[in-house]
Design a protein around this motif. Structure first.
Motif, PDB file in Angstrom:
ATOM      1  N   ILE A  58       0.854  -1.184   0.000  1.00  0.00           N
ATOM      2  CA  ILE A  58       0.000   0.000   0.000  1.00  0.00           C
ATOM      3  C   ILE A  58       0.889   1.233   0.000  1.00  0.00           C
ATOM      4  CG2 ILE A  58      -1.706   1.309   1.332  1.00  0.00           C
ATOM      5  CD1 ILE A  58      -2.752  -1.368   2.371  1.00  0.00           C
ATOM      6  N   TYR A  59       0.487   2.252  -0.723  1.00  0.00           N
ATOM      7  CA  TYR A  59       1.316   3.440  -0.913  1.00  0.00           C
ATOM      8  C   TYR A  59       1.682   4.093   0.419  1.00  0.00           C
ATOM      9  CZ  TYR A  59       2.954   7.747  -3.093  1.00  0.00           C
ATOM     10  OH  TYR A  59       3.724   8.807  -3.511  1.00  0.00           O
ATOM     11  N   GLY A  60       2.941   4.480   0.536  1.00  0.00           N
ATOM     12  CA  GLY A  60       3.397   5.291   1.661  1.00  0.00           C
ATOM     13  C   GLY A  60       3.936   4.500   2.839  1.00  0.00           C
ATOM     14  N   GLU A  61       4.223   5.217   3.913  1.00  0.00           N
ATOM     15  CA  GLU A  61       4.886   4.633   5.075  1.00  0.00           C
ATOM     16  C   GLU A  61       3.995   3.655   5.828  1.00  0.00           C
ATOM     17  OE1 GLU A  61       6.540   7.626   7.556  1.00  0.00           O
ATOM     18  OE2 GLU A  61       7.883   8.417   6.004  1.00  0.00           O
ATOM     19  N   ASP A  62       2.672   3.768   5.672  1.00  0.00           N
ATOM     20  CA  ASP A  62       1.768   2.851   6.380  1.00  0.00           C
ATOM     21  C   ASP A  62       1.960   1.408   5.934  1.00  0.00           C
ATOM     22  OD1 ASP A  62       0.676   4.952   7.776  1.00  0.00           O
ATOM     23  OD2 ASP A  62      -1.011   5.225   6.411  1.00  0.00           O
ATOM     24  N   GLY A  63       2.436   1.227   4.697  1.00  0.00           N
ATOM     25  CA  GLY A  63       2.609  -0.124   4.198  1.00  0.00           C
ATOM     26  C   GLY A  63       4.054  -0.584   4.141  1.00  0.00           C
ATOM     27  N   GLN A  64       4.943   0.108   4.847  1.00  0.00           N
ATOM     28  CA  GLN A  64       6.365  -0.204   4.729  1.00  0.00           C
ATOM     29  C   GLN A  64       6.765  -1.405   5.564  1.00  0.00           C
ATOM     30  OE1 GLN A  64       8.471   3.276   6.096  1.00  0.00           O
ATOM     31  NE2 GLN A  64       8.571   2.553   8.192  1.00  0.00           N
ATOM     32  N   ILE A  65       7.861  -2.041   5.150  1.00  0.00           N
ATOM     33  CA  ILE A  65       8.478  -3.125   5.909  1.00  0.00           C
ATOM     34  C   ILE A  65       9.811  -2.622   6.442  1.00  0.00           C
ATOM     35  CG2 ILE A  65       9.555  -5.405   5.761  1.00  0.00           C
ATOM     36  CD1 ILE A  65       7.502  -6.191   3.710  1.00  0.00           C
ATOM     37  N   ASN A  66      10.019  -2.756   7.737  1.00  0.00           N
ATOM     38  CA  ASN A  66      11.274  -2.345   8.352  1.00  0.00           C
ATOM     39  C   ASN A  66      12.214  -3.541   8.392  1.00  0.00           C
ATOM     40  OD1 ASN A  66      10.304   0.301   8.908  1.00  0.00           O
ATOM     41  ND2 ASN A  66       9.234  -0.495  10.701  1.00  0.00           N
ATOM     42  N   VAL A  67      13.107  -3.620   7.413  1.00  0.00           N
ATOM     43  CA  VAL A  67      14.071  -4.718   7.376  1.00  0.00           C
ATOM     44  C   VAL A  67      15.044  -4.572   8.531  1.00  0.00           C
ATOM     45  CG1 VAL A  67      15.804  -5.901   5.980  1.00  0.00           C
ATOM     46  CG2 VAL A  67      13.823  -4.840   4.867  1.00  0.00           C
ATOM     47  N   THR A  68      15.598  -3.379   8.710  1.00  0.00           N
ATOM     48  CA  THR A  68      16.409  -3.007   9.862  1.00  0.00           C
ATOM     49  C   THR A  68      16.041  -1.573  10.224  1.00  0.00           C
ATOM     50  OG1 THR A  68      18.263  -2.048   8.605  1.00  0.00           O
ATOM     51  CG2 THR A  68      18.298  -4.440   8.965  1.00  0.00           C
ATOM     52  N   ASN A  69      16.710  -1.036  11.242  1.00  0.00           N
ATOM     53  CA  ASN A  69      16.457   0.357  11.612  1.00  0.00           C
ATOM     54  C   ASN A  69      16.887   1.328  10.525  1.00  0.00           C
ATOM     55  OD1 ASN A  69      15.389  -0.336  14.107  1.00  0.00           O
ATOM     56  ND2 ASN A  69      17.389  -0.245  15.130  1.00  0.00           N
ATOM     57  N   TRP A  70      17.820   0.879   9.651  1.00  0.00           N
ATOM     58  CA  TRP A  70      18.347   1.777   8.633  1.00  0.00           C
ATOM     59  C   TRP A  70      18.014   1.328   7.213  1.00  0.00           C
ATOM     60  CZ3 TRP A  70      21.509  -1.155   5.640  1.00  0.00           C
ATOM     61  CH2 TRP A  70      22.087  -2.280   6.226  1.00  0.00           C
ATOM     62  N   PHE A  71      17.161   0.303   7.061  1.00  0.00           N
ATOM     63  CA  PHE A  71      16.757  -0.159   5.741  1.00  0.00           C
ATOM     64  C   PHE A  71      15.272  -0.500   5.758  1.00  0.00           C
ATOM     65  CE2 PHE A  71      16.866  -3.960   2.624  1.00  0.00           C
ATOM     66  CZ  PHE A  71      16.349  -3.167   1.602  1.00  0.00           C
ATOM     67  N   LYS A  72      14.524   0.210   4.936  1.00  0.00           N
ATOM     68  CA  LYS A  72      13.086   0.015   4.874  1.00  0.00           C
ATOM     69  C   LYS A  72      12.663  -0.177   3.413  1.00  0.00           C
ATOM     70  CE  LYS A  72      12.743   3.280   8.733  1.00  0.00           C
ATOM     71  NZ  LYS A  72      12.559   2.306   9.809  1.00  0.00           N
ATOM     72  N   ILE A  73      11.603  -0.948   3.218  1.00  0.00           N
ATOM     73  CA  ILE A  73      11.030  -1.148   1.891  1.00  0.00           C
ATOM     74  C   ILE A  73       9.605  -0.631   1.908  1.00  0.00           C
ATOM     75  CG2 ILE A  73      10.411  -2.832   0.119  1.00  0.00           C
ATOM     76  CD1 ILE A  73      12.559  -4.682   1.225  1.00  0.00           C
ATOM     77  N   LEU A  74       9.279   0.238   0.976  1.00  0.00           N
ATOM     78  CA  LEU A  74       7.951   0.817   0.905  1.00  0.00           C
ATOM     79  C   LEU A  74       7.653   1.225  -0.530  1.00  0.00           C
ATOM     80  CD1 LEU A  74       7.981   4.479   2.222  1.00  0.00           C
ATOM     81  CD2 LEU A  74      10.060   3.163   1.914  1.00  0.00           C
ATOM     82  N   LEU A  75       6.398   1.507  -0.791  1.00  0.00           N
ATOM     83  CA  LEU A  75       5.984   1.924  -2.130  1.00  0.00           C
ATOM     84  C   LEU A  75       5.810   3.430  -2.184  1.00  0.00           C
ATOM     85  CD1 LEU A  75       4.868   1.636  -5.015  1.00  0.00           C
ATOM     86  CD2 LEU A  75       2.643   1.085  -3.991  1.00  0.00           C
ATOM     87  N   ILE A  76       6.607   4.059  -3.032  1.00  0.00           N
ATOM     88  CA  ILE A  76       6.485   5.472  -3.325  1.00  0.00           C
ATOM     89  C   ILE A  76       6.524   5.632  -4.842  1.00  0.00           C
ATOM     90  CG2 ILE A  76       7.616   7.752  -3.159  1.00  0.00           C
ATOM     91  CD1 ILE A  76       6.289   6.964  -0.591  1.00  0.00           C
ATOM     92  N   GLU A  77       5.781   6.583  -5.385  1.00  0.00           N
ATOM     93  CA  GLU A  77       5.806   6.829  -6.820  1.00  0.00           C
ATOM     94  C   GLU A  77       6.127   8.295  -7.080  1.00  0.00           C
ATOM     95  OE1 GLU A  77       2.613   3.914  -8.826  1.00  0.00           O
ATOM     96  OE2 GLU A  77       1.777   5.192  -7.266  1.00  0.00           O
ATOM     97  N   ASN A  78       6.813   8.548  -8.179  1.00  0.00           N
ATOM     98  CA  ASN A  78       7.122   9.925  -8.533  1.00  0.00           C
ATOM     99  C   ASN A  78       7.020  10.125 -10.036  1.00  0.00           C
ATOM    100  OD1 ASN A  78       9.881   9.633  -9.841  1.00  0.00           O
ATOM    101  ND2 ASN A  78      10.283   8.675  -7.862  1.00  0.00           N
ATOM    102  N   GLU A  79       7.178  11.358 -10.461  1.00  0.00           N
ATOM    103  CA  GLU A  79       7.022  11.698 -11.875  1.00  0.00           C
ATOM    104  C   GLU A  79       8.222  11.304 -12.721  1.00  0.00           C
ATOM    105  OE1 GLU A  79       4.313  12.694 -13.178  1.00  0.00           O
ATOM    106  OE2 GLU A  79       3.185  13.101 -11.357  1.00  0.00           O
ATOM    107  N   GLY A  80       9.279  10.800 -12.086  1.00  0.00           N
ATOM    108  CA  GLY A  80      10.400  10.278 -12.853  1.00  0.00           C
ATOM    109  C   GLY A  80      11.666  11.096 -12.806  1.00  0.00           C
ATOM    110  N   MET A  81      11.682  12.208 -12.081  1.00  0.00           N
ATOM    111  CA  MET A  81      12.892  12.992 -11.944  1.00  0.00           C
ATOM    112  C   MET A  81      13.507  12.758 -10.569  1.00  0.00           C
ATOM    113  SD  MET A  81      11.758  16.608 -13.733  1.00  0.00           S
ATOM    114  CE  MET A  81      13.398  17.317 -13.601  1.00  0.00           C
ATOM    115  N   ALA A  82      14.766  13.101 -10.434  1.00  0.00           N
ATOM    116  CA  ALA A  82      15.471  12.895  -9.173  1.00  0.00           C
ATOM    117  C   ALA A  82      14.821  13.672  -8.045  1.00  0.00           C
ATOM    118  CB  ALA A  82      16.939  13.321  -9.326  1.00  0.00           C
ATOM    119  N   TRP A  83      14.778  13.038  -6.851  1.00  0.00           N
ATOM    120  CA  TRP A  83      14.243  13.648  -5.645  1.00  0.00           C
ATOM    121  C   TRP A  83      12.763  14.030  -5.789  1.00  0.00           C
ATOM    122  CZ3 TRP A  83      17.707  12.876  -1.984  1.00  0.00           C
ATOM    123  CH2 TRP A  83      19.048  12.811  -2.350  1.00  0.00           C
TER     124      TRP A  83
END
Length: 207
Positions: A29-54
């Motif tokens: 699910i989009y955003g931090e609500d659906g993220q998986i915390n692999v470690t304290n410094w590595f997370k997997i989540l779904l974010i989408e952007n228009e295709g440019m950096a940052w």
């Protein structure tokens, strides 16, 4: 390094990149609500952007279309660069770097061109492929990002102009496999610049 091996590198990166993106798009699910915390410094989540950096984008009604068309034209240039480098028997460093950049650019272009008409949105629910209600149109898809490494969090010192006292994270960008390929390719060109652009006669047995 042969053109065939370069194409193999491109194919592998594209397959991995698209597999990961499609999995993330249809299982998160989009955003931090659906993220998986692999470690304290590595997370997997779904974010989408228009295709440019940052997450930057070109303003205006046709900004996304302009960006997508520009990137398609750019990849033709990168493809020619790769072909030209192979005919000149350029160094492995240069061939690998160009292949990585090409694969990364192509991976994100696939999102931009096709994803808008393949998937529905991921806000509050799981997205489905080949949906009857896609979220966009041709050439207006959003690039899927998922890798997040907030390695360090802190606060800028108060004496620092403009940013003093404000919180920050390192590394704050969320990116994907294609972005990693592009960054690695550019990094090779920078770090191994002399070897990448060495003249054929100076390469010897290492070309």
């Amino acid at each position: 390094m042969s053109l065939r091996n370069s194409i193999l590198i491109i194919a592998i990166i594209l397959l991995v990149d698209q597999f990961v993106k499609i999995y993330i798009k249809t299982n998160f699910i989009y955003g931090e609500d659906g993220q998986i915390n692999v470690t304290n410094w590595f997370k997997i989540l779904l974010i989408e952007n228009e295709g440019m950096a940052w997450g930057a984008k070109i303003p205006g009604m046709h900004g996304k279309l302009i960006l997508t068309v520009f990137r398609i034209l750019a990849i033709f240039g990168i493809g020619y660069w790769l072909y030209d480098a192979s005919t000149k028997h350029s160094s492995k460093y240069l061939m690998v770097a160009i292949a990585l950049i090409f694969a990364g650019a192509a991976g994100n272009i696939i999102d931009s061109v096709f994803y808008g008409v393949i998937f529905d949105d991921s806000y509050g629910h799981l997205s489905t492929a080949f949906s009857d209600n896609p979220y966009g149109t041709w050439f207006h898809g959003k690039v899927v990002d998922m890798l997040y490494f907030p390695i360090f969090e802190g606060t800028f010192p108060d004496w620092l102009p403009f940013y003093g006292g404000q919180p920050f994270k390192f590394f704050n960008a969320i990116f994907n496999i294609a972005d990693m390929a592009i960054s690695t390719g550019v990094g090779i060109l920078i770090v191994f610049n002399k070897k990448a652009f060495a003249k054929k006669e100076s390469l010897g047995t290492h070309s």
